[in-house]
Design an enzyme around this catalytic site. Structure first.
Site, PDB file in Angstrom:
ATOM      1  N   LYS A   1       0.862  -1.686  -0.126  1.00 29.74           N
ATOM      2  CA  LYS A   1       0.305  -0.110   0.887  1.00 29.74           C
ATOM      3  C   LYS A   1       0.693   1.167   0.282  1.00 29.74           C
ATOM      4  O   LYS A   1       0.956   2.772  -0.850  1.00 29.74           O
ATOM      5  CB  LYS A   1      -1.282  -0.023   1.541  1.00 29.74           C
TER       6      LYS A   1
ATOM      7  N   GLN B   1      -5.113  -1.475   9.584  1.00 28.33           N
ATOM      8  CA  GLN B   1      -5.105  -2.783   8.413  1.00 28.33           C
ATOM      9  C   GLN B   1      -5.532  -3.993   9.253  1.00 28.33           C
ATOM     10  O   GLN B   1      -5.198  -3.800  10.826  1.00 28.33           O
ATOM     11  CB  GLN B   1      -3.312  -2.916   8.483  1.00 28.33           C
TER      12      GLN B   1
ATOM     13  N   ASP C   1     -11.481   2.228   3.087  1.00 30.38           N
ATOM     14  CA  ASP C   1     -11.549   1.175   3.108  1.00 30.38           C
ATOM     15  C   ASP C   1     -12.934   0.744   2.894  1.00 30.38           C
ATOM     16  O   ASP C   1     -14.045  -0.364   2.875  1.00 30.38           O
ATOM     17  CB  ASP C   1     -11.411   0.690   4.756  1.00 30.38           C
TER      18      ASP C   1
HETATM   19  N1  GUN Z   1      -7.148  -6.921   6.227  1.00 27.78           N
HETATM   20  C1  GUN Z   1      -6.923  -7.618   4.425  1.00 27.78           C
HETATM   21  N2  GUN Z   1      -7.557  -6.771   3.675  1.00 27.78           N
HETATM   22  C2  GUN Z   1      -7.723  -5.964   4.110  1.00 27.78           C
HETATM   23  C3  GUN Z   1      -8.445  -4.271   3.875  1.00 27.78           C
HETATM   24  O1  GUN Z   1      -8.745  -3.937   2.717  1.00 27.78           O
HETATM   25  N3  GUN Z   1      -8.435  -3.182   4.130  1.00 27.78           N
HETATM   26  C4  GUN Z   1      -7.855  -3.332   5.990  1.00 27.78           C
HETATM   27  N4  GUN Z   1      -7.781  -2.882   6.709  1.00 27.78           N
HETATM   28  N5  GUN Z   1      -6.725  -4.947   6.019  1.00 27.78           N
HETATM   29  C5  GUN Z   1      -7.037  -5.788   5.787  1.00 27.78           C
END
Ligand code: GUN
Length: 278
Positions: free
Chosen positions: A52, A96, A119
């Site tokens: 990211k 996350q 998200d």
């Molecule tokens: N953990 C696995 N996929 C995601 C996601 O799309 N967003 C977040 N914040 N955590 C994750």
């Protein structure tokens, strides 16, 4: 012959479009900044978080990294999120998941301001999607819609079957396909006669979390198959929820693993960050 839907290529196109947009915003004096919070050092999460950050750097989005120790308390994390909510220089907040067991994920998700919820996990974001109002949409299902559209696959009027009902993928996927005028069926672990239902799908989205669960007996000849799963097999090779080699020859189009849905999730996160400023 079937079409392999190339998520790597399509996500790259999206990132290049976003890069141009961010350059345009910078000319207007507008900066895009994403706060990325990781608690603990789960190796898989570290890989995702790094990807990211890399995507942010490529596009020109400022990433503000918060790497907190495993022992961080729920209250400390709530306070950090509240501070970032109030910070005008921060456009998006990403925490996350998964979080350590002593922190209630739902509490943290609901603390993020819906205005910065890139998200799309906040109740207000999900509710907005449900009633067709403006709001952030969960990145993986949004990426799947983008994959279908950019591959020239019509959704309207088609029978779309989603296997999986998670808050992050299955449910928002069903709502998005409905928004695109698909006829939607959601299946899950308690569904009876699963094959009979998936065998009717024009578009089958598989988010079941079991390696190579779906073989050719689940799929109608000529269907479009989208594989959300990602697993490592005994040989340390990546595979999806779909047995690609067995299913692909029966489809008209299919996403591979890796290089299908995965890269789209980050591209759509970047898209959500840019739209938070636009
Ligand atoms: N953990 C696995 N996929 C995601 C996601 O799309 N967003 C977040 N914040 N955590 C994750």
């Amino acid at each position: 012959m079937y079409q392999i839907i190339d998520g790597k290529k399509i996500s790259q196109e999206i990132k290049d479009e976003l890069k141009e947009k961010v350059a345009g915003l910078k000319e207007q004096g507008k900066n895009v900044a994403l706060a990325v919070i990781q608690v603990g050092n789960d190796p898989a999460s570290s890989v995702y978080v790094n990807n990211k950050k890399k995507a942010c750097a490529y596009i020109g989005i400022e990433s503000l990294a918060y790497e907190l120790p495993e022992e961080t308390t729920e209250q400390e994390l709530v306070e950090l999120v509240e501070k970032l909510n109030a910070d005008d220089k921060v456009n998006g907040i990403l925490v996350q998941l998964p979080l350590p067991k002593h922190i209630n994920e739902e509490t943290i998700i609901q603390t993020i301001s819906p205005k910065k919820d890139v998200d799309g996990f906040h109740m207000q974001s999900v509710g907005a999607l449900c009633v067709g109002a403006k709001g952030y949409v969960s990145c993986t299902p949004l990426g799947i819609i983008e994959l279908l559209k950019r591959s020239g696959i019509e959704i309207a009027g088609k029978h779309c079957v989603v296997i999986g009902r998670s808050n992050i993928v299955g449910k928002p996927m069903a709502l998005l396909l409905l928004r695109e005028n698909g006829t939607v069926t959601v299946c899950h672990s308690r569904t009876q006669d699963l094959k009979e239902i998936t065998g009717q799908a024009d578009i089958l989205v598989v988010a079941i979390g079991k390696p190579k669960f779906v073989d050719e007996t689940y799929v109608k000849e000529g269907a479009v198959v989208i594989d959300v799963g990602i697993h490592r097999n005994e040989q340390n090779k990546l595979c999806g929820d779909v047995d690609f080699d067995r299913v692909a020859p029966h489809t008209s189009a299919i996403t591979p693993v890796p290089g299908g849905v995965g890269p789209m999730t980050i591209a759509m996160l970047m898209n959500n960050c840019v739209s938070s400023v636009e």
